[in-house]
Design a protein around this motif. Structure first.
Motif, PDB file in Angstrom:
ATOM      1  N   TYR A  99       0.860  -1.176   0.000  1.00 13.28           N
ATOM      2  CA  TYR A  99       0.000   0.000   0.000  1.00 13.28           C
ATOM      3  C   TYR A  99       0.896   1.225   0.000  1.00 13.28           C
ATOM      4  N   LYS A 100       0.576   2.198  -0.840  1.00 17.28           N
ATOM      5  CA  LYS A 100       1.301   3.473  -0.873  1.00 17.28           C
ATOM      6  C   LYS A 100       0.301   4.584  -0.605  1.00 17.28           C
ATOM      7  N   ALA A 101       0.567   5.345   0.450  1.00 13.26           N
ATOM      8  CA  ALA A 101      -0.324   6.428   0.871  1.00 13.26           C
ATOM      9  C   ALA A 101      -0.281   7.575  -0.139  1.00 13.26           C
ATOM     10  N   PRO A 102      -1.376   8.317  -0.258  1.00 15.03           N
ATOM     11  CA  PRO A 102      -1.384   9.488  -1.145  1.00 15.03           C
ATOM     12  C   PRO A 102      -0.530  10.604  -0.540  1.00 15.03           C
ATOM     13  N   SER A 103      -0.041  11.501  -1.371  1.00 13.01           N
ATOM     14  CA  SER A 103       0.790  12.602  -0.882  1.00 13.01           C
ATOM     15  C   SER A 103      -0.039  13.725  -0.271  1.00 13.01           C
ATOM     16  N   GLN A 104      -1.351  13.748  -0.570  1.00 16.52           N
ATOM     17  CA  GLN A 104      -2.263  14.749  -0.016  1.00 16.52           C
ATOM     18  C   GLN A 104      -3.523  14.056   0.482  1.00 16.52           C
ATOM     19  N   TYR A 105      -4.276  14.769   1.335  1.00 15.19           N
ATOM     20  CA  TYR A 105      -5.530  14.212   1.833  1.00 15.19           C
ATOM     21  C   TYR A 105      -6.474  13.955   0.668  1.00 15.19           C
ATOM     22  N   VAL A 106      -7.144  12.807   0.697  1.00 15.17           N
ATOM     23  CA  VAL A 106      -8.087  12.433  -0.345  1.00 15.17           C
ATOM     24  C   VAL A 106      -9.493  12.484   0.239  1.00 15.17           C
ATOM     25  N   ASN A 107     -10.385  13.233  -0.400  1.00 16.80           N
ATOM     26  CA  ASN A 107     -11.772  13.319   0.038  1.00 16.80           C
ATOM     27  C   ASN A 107     -12.517  12.101  -0.502  1.00 16.80           C
ATOM     28  N   ILE A 108     -12.977  11.243   0.399  1.00 21.81           N
ATOM     29  CA  ILE A 108     -13.645  10.009   0.005  1.00 21.81           C
ATOM     30  C   ILE A 108     -15.118  10.096   0.397  1.00 21.81           C
ATOM     31  N   GLU A 109     -16.001   9.964  -0.589  1.00 21.16           N
ATOM     32  CA  GLU A 109     -17.434   9.965  -0.345  1.00 21.16           C
ATOM     33  C   GLU A 109     -18.006   8.631  -0.806  1.00 21.16           C
ATOM     34  N   GLN A 110     -18.824   8.025   0.043  1.00 20.65           N
ATOM     35  CA  GLN A 110     -19.397   6.715  -0.207  1.00 20.65           C
ATOM     36  C   GLN A 110     -20.826   6.661   0.335  1.00 20.65           C
ATOM     37  N   SER A 111     -21.546   5.594  -0.001  1.00 24.17           N
ATOM     38  CA  SER A 111     -22.793   5.248   0.679  1.00 24.17           C
ATOM     39  C   SER A 111     -22.429   4.303   1.807  1.00 24.17           C
ATOM     40  N   LEU A 112     -23.180   4.359   2.913  1.00 22.09           N
ATOM     41  CA  LEU A 112     -22.864   3.551   4.077  1.00 22.09           C
ATOM     42  C   LEU A 112     -24.144   2.944   4.644  1.00 22.09           C
ATOM     43  N   GLU A 113     -24.058   1.681   5.054  1.00 24.19           N
ATOM     44  CA  GLU A 113     -25.173   0.997   5.704  1.00 24.19           C
ATOM     45  C   GLU A 113     -24.705   0.430   7.037  1.00 24.19           C
ATOM     46  N   VAL A 114     -25.485   0.669   8.086  1.00 20.48           N
ATOM     47  CA  VAL A 114     -25.238   0.083   9.404  1.00 20.48           C
ATOM     48  C   VAL A 114     -26.402  -0.867   9.656  1.00 20.48           C
ATOM     49  N   LYS A 115     -26.090  -2.161   9.642  1.00 17.99           N
ATOM     50  CA  LYS A 115     -27.139  -3.180   9.776  1.00 17.99           C
ATOM     51  C   LYS A 115     -27.067  -3.810  11.165  1.00 17.99           C
ATOM     52  N   ALA A 116     -28.173  -3.715  11.891  1.00 21.67           N
ATOM     53  CA  ALA A 116     -28.268  -4.304  13.223  1.00 21.67           C
ATOM     54  C   ALA A 116     -28.548  -5.804  13.118  1.00 21.67           C
ATOM     55  N   LYS A 117     -28.219  -6.546  14.175  1.00 18.62           N
ATOM     56  CA  LYS A 117     -28.581  -7.963  14.207  1.00 18.62           C
ATOM     57  C   LYS A 117     -30.077  -8.125  14.413  1.00 18.62           C
ATOM     58  N   LYS A 118     -30.654  -7.184  15.165  1.00 18.35           N
ATOM     59  CA  LYS A 118     -32.085  -7.237  15.451  1.00 18.35           C
ATOM     60  C   LYS A 118     -32.594  -5.812  15.599  1.00 18.35           C
ATOM     61  N   GLY A 119     -33.696  -5.503  14.946  1.00 18.40           N
ATOM     62  CA  GLY A 119     -34.310  -4.190  15.115  1.00 18.40           C
ATOM     63  C   GLY A 119     -34.090  -3.270  13.932  1.00 18.40           C
ATOM     64  N   LEU A 120     -33.758  -2.017  14.227  1.00 16.89           N
ATOM     65  CA  LEU A 120     -33.668  -0.966  13.213  1.00 16.89           C
ATOM     66  C   LEU A 120     -32.258  -0.830  12.646  1.00 16.89           C
ATOM     67  N   SER A 121     -32.174  -0.675  11.335  1.00 21.76           N
ATOM     68  CA  SER A 121     -30.905  -0.476  10.636  1.00 21.76           C
ATOM     69  C   SER A 121     -30.972   0.811   9.831  1.00 21.76           C
ATOM     70  N   PHE A 122     -29.803   1.319   9.422  1.00 25.13           N
ATOM     71  CA  PHE A 122     -29.703   2.616   8.758  1.00 25.13           C
ATOM     72  C   PHE A 122     -29.032   2.504   7.400  1.00 25.13           C
ATOM     73  N   LYS A 123     -29.471   3.389   6.480  1.00 22.04           N
ATOM     74  CA  LYS A 123     -28.786   3.594   5.206  1.00 22.04           C
ATOM     75  C   LYS A 123     -28.525   5.086   5.061  1.00 22.04           C
ATOM     76  N   PHE A 124     -27.287   5.420   4.710  1.00 26.47           N
ATOM     77  CA  PHE A 124     -26.864   6.802   4.504  1.00 26.47           C
ATOM     78  C   PHE A 124     -26.355   6.915   3.071  1.00 26.47           C
ATOM     79  N   PRO A 125     -27.077   7.610   2.177  1.00 26.06           N
ATOM     80  CA  PRO A 125     -26.690   7.666   0.764  1.00 26.06           C
ATOM     81  C   PRO A 125     -25.330   8.314   0.493  1.00 26.06           C
ATOM     82  N   ARG A 126     -24.950   9.302   1.329  1.00 24.80           N
ATOM     83  CA  ARG A 126     -23.699  10.019   1.050  1.00 24.80           C
ATOM     84  C   ARG A 126     -23.024  10.399   2.367  1.00 24.80           C
TER      85      ARG A 126
END
Length: 167
Positions: A99-126
């Motif tokens: 792995y080679k690190a970037p020379s400057q900070y990289v802005n990373i944008e993704q979708s993220l999901e937090v899935k619970a084992k039981k109950g309520l889970s979340f989706k975050f588009p950005r």
């Protein structure tokens, strides 16, 4: 009525934001999450009260929604996981993989999901991703990656900043 609870973490997954700016559909876990490290922080809304001379109570109140941050620690990062949260490049294979690190900070944008084992889970588009290594490197602690995801306004019109579903 049966009581509903939300408990346990099944997975935290990241993936590319959909091309139209909505929630991504191809998400994958970064790895295992260290016990007790996942926190979804909903900050209080900002409140601005307006007063007039004639009354002691507020005449009008405006609110600005609070920010949302998801913080967790990946217990078993590999070089590909490091690249996903820091940017940079991975080359080679097997014991020659580097792995080679970037020379400057990289802005990373993704979708993220937090899935619970039981109950309520979340989706975050950005979300905006930032990460740092934990300082633990010993027989008693796992060396990991602390990841912070800051929820951003989706680029698709009328897309909510998060949605929830039941597992």
């Amino acid at each position: 009525m049966a009581e509903k609870i939300t408990i346990g973490l099944a997975s935290i997954s990241l993936g590319a934001i959909a091309t139209d700016g909505s929630m991504g559909t191809t998400l994958a876990p970064l790895g295992y999450t260290s016990l007790g490290t996942c926190k979804i922080n909903f900050e209080d809304p900002e409140k601005k009260e307006f007063f007039v001379e004639e009354f002691d109570d507020p005449f009008h109140v405006e609110y600005k929604q609070g920010s949302i941050n998801i913080v967790f620690e990946v217990a078993n990062p590999d070089l590909d996981t490091v690249q996903k949260v820091f940017g940079g490049t991975v080359s080679g294979a097997g014991t020659n993989k580097v792995y080679k690190a970037p020379s400057q900070y990289v802005n990373i944008e993704q979708s993220l999901e937090v899935k619970a084992k039981k109950g309520l889970s979340f989706k975050f588009p950005r979300v905006s991703i930032s990460a740092k290594f934990t300082s633990d490197l010993s027989k008693e602690n796992l060396f990991g990656l602390e990841v912070t995801a800051t929820v951003l306004r989706p680029t698709k019109d009328n897309e909510p900043r998060f949605s929830m579903y039941e597992v």
